[in-house]
Design an enzyme around this catalytic site. Sequence first.
Site, mmCIF file in Angstrom:
data_model
loop_
_atom_site.group_PDB
_atom_site.id
_atom_site.type_symbol
_atom_site.label_atom_id
_atom_site.label_comp_id
_atom_site.label_asym_id
_atom_site.label_seq_id
_atom_site.Cartn_x
_atom_site.Cartn_y
_atom_site.Cartn_z
ATOM 1 N N ALA A 2 1.007 8.391 -1.747
ATOM 2 C CA ALA A 2 1.106 9.248 -0.406
ATOM 3 C C ALA A 2 0.140 9.034 0.294
ATOM 4 C CB ALA A 2 1.672 10.353 -1.193
ATOM 5 N N CYS A 3 -1.014 8.785 -0.009
ATOM 6 C CA CYS A 3 -2.344 8.859 0.751
ATOM 7 C C CYS A 3 -2.326 7.643 1.740
ATOM 8 C CB CYS A 3 -3.330 8.783 -0.320
ATOM 9 S SG CYS A 3 -4.969 8.522 0.552
#
Length: 119
Positions: free
Chosen positions: A8-9
């Site tokens: 998700a980064c």
Amino acid sequence: MEIWINPACSKCRSALTILDAEGADYTVRRYLEDVPSEAEIGEVLGRLGLEPWDIVRTQEAAAKELGLKEWPRDDASRARWIAALAAHPKLIQRPIITADDGTAVVARTEEAVRGTLAN
């Protein structure tokens, strides 16, 4: 080399894009699912040349709940910090690349990622 990521980064995705574009040979470790042990965190810190408090994401909810900003940053408290990172892996700064030559880097910039490719 191995790269610790959270999919998700955006910085992790960017690092993977650079590694792929350069044809790098690497293994992905989704460290939120495959949580590093205290021993692994200690070993990576040694390779990074950093202390555990240097790689803590202090704005995470868990950091605030634990009151990490008030924890002592000294040798006597080092094990406590490492235990917190192992218990709450979301606190670990990302991405971290460990290279085959024994070095490691917190690869939050393009320069840091490319630096691992020069080794």
